[in-house]
Structure formats: C-alpha cells, structure tokens
Design an enzyme around this catalytic site. Structure first.
Site, PDB file in Angstrom:
ATOM      1  N   GLU A  21      35.124 -17.633 -67.918  1.00  0.00           N
ATOM      2  CA  GLU A  21      34.191 -16.619 -67.412  1.00  0.00           C
ATOM      3  C   GLU A  21      34.484 -15.236 -67.983  1.00  0.00           C
ATOM      4  O   GLU A  21      34.801 -14.288 -67.249  1.00  0.00           O
ATOM      5  CB  GLU A  21      34.231 -16.585 -65.882  1.00  0.00           C
ATOM      6  CG  GLU A  21      33.842 -17.900 -65.240  1.00  0.00           C
ATOM      7  CD  GLU A  21      33.837 -17.862 -63.716  1.00  0.00           C
ATOM      8  OE1 GLU A  21      33.393 -18.852 -63.115  1.00  0.00           O
ATOM      9  OE2 GLU A  21      34.260 -16.851 -63.139  1.00  0.00           O
TER      10      GLU A  21
ATOM     11  N   GLU B 129      33.524 -26.023 -63.542  1.00  0.00           N
ATOM     12  CA  GLU B 129      33.710 -25.599 -62.151  1.00  0.00           C
ATOM     13  C   GLU B 129      32.419 -25.788 -61.380  1.00  0.00           C
ATOM     14  O   GLU B 129      31.343 -25.425 -61.855  1.00  0.00           O
ATOM     15  CB  GLU B 129      34.122 -24.118 -62.043  1.00  0.00           C
ATOM     16  CG  GLU B 129      35.551 -23.804 -62.388  1.00  0.00           C
ATOM     17  CD  GLU B 129      35.883 -22.335 -62.123  1.00  0.00           C
ATOM     18  OE1 GLU B 129      35.266 -21.733 -61.208  1.00  0.00           O
ATOM     19  OE2 GLU B 129      36.732 -21.796 -62.833  1.00  0.00           O
TER      20      GLU B 129
END
Length: 471
Positions: free
Chosen positions: A168, A366
């Site tokens: 991220e 995720e």
C-alpha cells in the site's frame, strides 16, 4: 450450492513485521516511522497499545507457524522490517541478529509446508532516513532501497520466490502529507506526489535488479486500489469517480503495469502546481520495468459524488476538490470499523484487471473482517465463535471464484490477518485473525472457529455458499 476451489488457487494469510514482531531485540537507532509515531503520539493508539510488544512474533513466531501447519495454510505473506534489518542504513550494514530471525522464520515456514512471500517495506521506513533525507522525498533513499533489496535477494532468494516491493505505497504520505491527520501532520501536496513517484521509481529499479540478477521467482507490488463507484449515472458523478480513481488508483496501477502515468493525471498535477520532479530517464526506467504480478488489498468500496460546494481556494490543493464521499443508504456495514461490506467489488476489480491491465497475474493479498470486543463471542472453552468472519470470507471468496470462472487471472486469496495484530491507531481494538492474541504478558494464542473453517476449505477445496432466492 458448492463452488470448487481450483487446486492451484492460493488460500493463505498475511501480516507484517511491525504489526507482529514487537521491539524485543531491537537496537538503539532502529526506529521505523511507525515506532517514532507511536513514541510521539501514543495517546492516539487505542488504549496505548502499539508496535512495542505487538504480538511478540519475534520470539513466538514458531507458535504461529505451528497453527499455520495445523490449518494447512498454503502461503504466508509478511515483511522484512527495513528499520531493523540494518545497523547502518547508508552503508547497508546488516543487523545479523535480525537477519537471522528472518532466516529462521523462512525455514520454519518451509518446514511447515507454507510458502513465504516477503514484502520489503510495509510502512517500515527507517526514522534515520526520514530525518536525514526527508524520506521518500529524496532520490538517495530510492538508491538505498535498491541496495537493501539486493542484499535481501542475495540472502533469502534461495528460499523465497515471491517478492513485493511495497505494501500500500500510497497510504503513509496520504495520511501525513495530503490529509495531515497523522504525525508529523505536515500538509504538503507536492511532497505527497513526490513520494508516490519515488516509490513507483524504486519499484521499477528493484524489478530491473531482480531480472538482471536472474532471480528464481517473481517481483511485484501490493496496492490498495479502492474500487470506485459513482453515486449515479449523471455526468458529474461519473466524472467525480473517474478523477478519484485517477489520483488514488491509477497513479500506481498505470505506471507499474502499463509503464506510464496517465497523461490526464500529469496535466492536472501540473495545472495545480504539484507535479512531481522527475527526469525522462526515470520515466524510461518505469516504462521498461513493469512488475511481474500484483498483490491487491481490498476491504471496502469507495463511493463518490460530484462536489456539492465550491472548493475553498485558500486551502492547499487536494484531489477532493473534484469529489465528495457518498454513503449508500441501506448499505451493509462492519459497524466496528465503519466500513461498507460489498463483496461484488472483488468481481469488479478482477474484471478491471482483466480488461484494462492485460489480465496481469494477481492475487488478493489482504481482505478481512475486524470486529471490536470479540471476546464477547467466546464460548465456555474460550474459543471465539466468529461466524461473522466466516460469512465475510465466504462472500468475498465466492465473488472472487466467480471472477476466476469468467477468465480472471486471480491466483488466490490471502486473509488479513493470520493472527490478531496491531493496526495504526486502532491497535488491538478490531480483531482480524484466525488466531486470537490475548493481551496478557505471554501474548497467549488460541484458534478461533474461523481457523477451523479455513482448515476445512483448504482441505476440501470446496466453498459452500447460499443460493440467492426471493423471500
């Protein structure tokens, strides 16, 4: 109804170094950004918990690996803590104690039949580099990251075949420099974009290095694109969604997969005076070194609408001048986290990758359900009866399997997280794991009901889902 899970489809789980390890064995001067933030603003972390102890994975990783073996987990993703990997960041002097911990973890995973997947940076920027070079503002940090990657490849590449540069990469600078809601609360939109560019560039350079060294395996990046939906079919709402996607999703997807930033994005950045500093040589490196595959983190959809009010021109530029958030009435919610639950986003993201990004290999790295006060669901034996997590995983995995059936290149699903772990600010408030972590001195572990269910679907390769019927 039963859905078959392909034999080669990954059913794994993820976490990160800083969210699990704790500070046991950490030496002076090895703080990461997260460590420094915790020291400066401990009051914003739920009940004061943070990375100092976390789950004490540094000492207790074998306990977790034993649970992985019991469940039959196929893959586990975590990170190397860059801040702990060196004792000298500029000369790249390895901390042999910490490096041996990573060696031991990799060997334990392999012995348990679990494939390790390693990320080089999961918010673990060394504080030293932040203070001396202003972090990812500096091209020097880009080069230091490449040197770090090479040392990691040389040390662990004989056993680790799947690598990621960042997890991220948009998040830290968005919270700090764009929104200014996290320490050190510096609003600087130009710096926000400079950090974005340098992380793209660093990824391209590490990809080039990986291929030049003819490493056995592949190298990618983990992105968190928010599947963006407009409020309505109106032109204004459609434009708002398009621009949100441009600034927060395509800023990484396009250069890392297609090899170039969207021209529309560059024009808007220049118009607003926040275009990142760059050279034609850097753009060429990005063009010539796309990632091998993608990790995608998805939790909730992003819904937007056209701005309802005129932008305050006295404030620094922020992309939200082009959109307003929109909350869908009647949406299904995880009330503990404040996030909408919308499994359809898995299918929509898969089809987008197929249609717009050449069906590049990818997997969900995720997705998960964090619930507050989970201890209230413990039975007489102390096992958490987390049927809500089972339902959540089932719904999202089902949508993903539909996408695979329709030609998506998605290779698997990795749950966040294998155990409960620390999250930024939320600490242990919301529990995500298949394994519960008690906040006692020993950080006692205990399998949840979802862990047994996960074991069942891994063994049987079958997902049972309810058929939708009118009531």
């Amino acid at each position: 109804m039963k859905k078959r899970i392909p034999a080669d489809f990954v059913i794994g789980a993820a976490s990160s170094a800083w969210q699990t390890e704790g500070w046991m064995g950490k030496k002076e001067g090895q703080d990461s950004y997260l460590d420094s933030w915790y020291k400066q603003e401990r009051f914003v972390w739920h009940e004061g918990y943070g990375p100092a102890v976390a789950t004490n994975f540094y000492e207790k990783f074998q306990d977790d690996v034993d649970f992985m073996k019991e469940i039959g987990l196929t893959h586990y993703r975590t990170s190397i803590n860059w801040a702990r990997f060196f004792t000298d960041y500029e000369n790249c002097v390895v901390d042999e104690d910490y490096a041996q911990h990573i060696d031991d973890l990799i060997d334990a995973l392999l012995d348990a039949g679990v494939e390790p997947m390693l990320c080089l940076e999961h918010y673990e920027m060394p504080t030293f580099l932040q203070e001396k070079y202003d972090g990812w503002s500096s091209k020097e940090v880009v080069e230091l990251f490449v040197r770090y990657a090479e040392i990691a490849f040389d040390r662990y590449g004989d056993r680790v075949k799947q690598w990621f540069t960042f997890n991220e990469p948009v998040v830290i600078q968005t919270r700090v420099y764009l929104d200014a809601i996290r320490w050190p609360h510096e609003q600087n939109t130009k710096k926000w974009m400079q950090w974005n560019h340098h992380k793209v560039l660093a990824t391209a350079k590490v990809v080039r290095l990986f291929h030049e060294k003819e490493m056995d395996g592949r190298i990618g990046i983990i992105l968190n694109p928010e599947v963006t939906y407009p409020r309505s079919s109106s032109e204004a709402d459609q434009k708002a969604a398009h621009l949100y996607d441009l600034f927060f999703n395509r800023v990484y997807l396009d250069p890392l997969v297609k090899g170039a930033y969207p021209e529309e994005l560059l024009e808007l950045l220049e118009k607003q005076g926040v275009l990142f500093d760059h050279t034609e040589e850097e753009l060429a490196v990005i063009k010539d070194n796309p990632v091998d595959f993608l990790g995608i983190n998805l939790y909730y959809p992003k819904r937007v609408q056209a701005p309802r009010y005129e932008w305050n021109k006295d404030t620094p530029f922020h992309p939200e001048m082009y959109y307003d958030p929109f909350e869908l009435p009647g949406r299904r919610m995880n009330k503990s986290r404040g996030w909408e639950i919308y499994p359809q986003m898995m299918y929509d993201m898969a089809m987008r990758i197929k249609e717009e990004y050449g069906n590049i290999p990818w997997l969900i790295t995720e997705n998960g359900m964090g619930i507050e006060g989970e201890e209230r669901f413990q039975d007489d034996q102390g096992m958490v009866q987390d049927d809500y997590r089972i339902d959540y995983i089932r719904d999202h995995l089902s949508a993903l399997l539909d996408a695979v059936e329709d030609g998506s290149s998605c290779e698997g699903y990795m749950l966040w997280a294998f155990t409960d772990c620390v999250s930024p600010m939320n600490a242990f408030k919301n529990r995500y794991g298949l394994v519960r972590i008690e906040l006692d001195e020993e950080r006692t572990r205990k399998l949840k009901k979802s862990g047994l269910w996960y074991k069942e679907i891994i063994e049987n390769r079958v997902l049972e889902v309810e058929e939708i019927t009118d009531k």
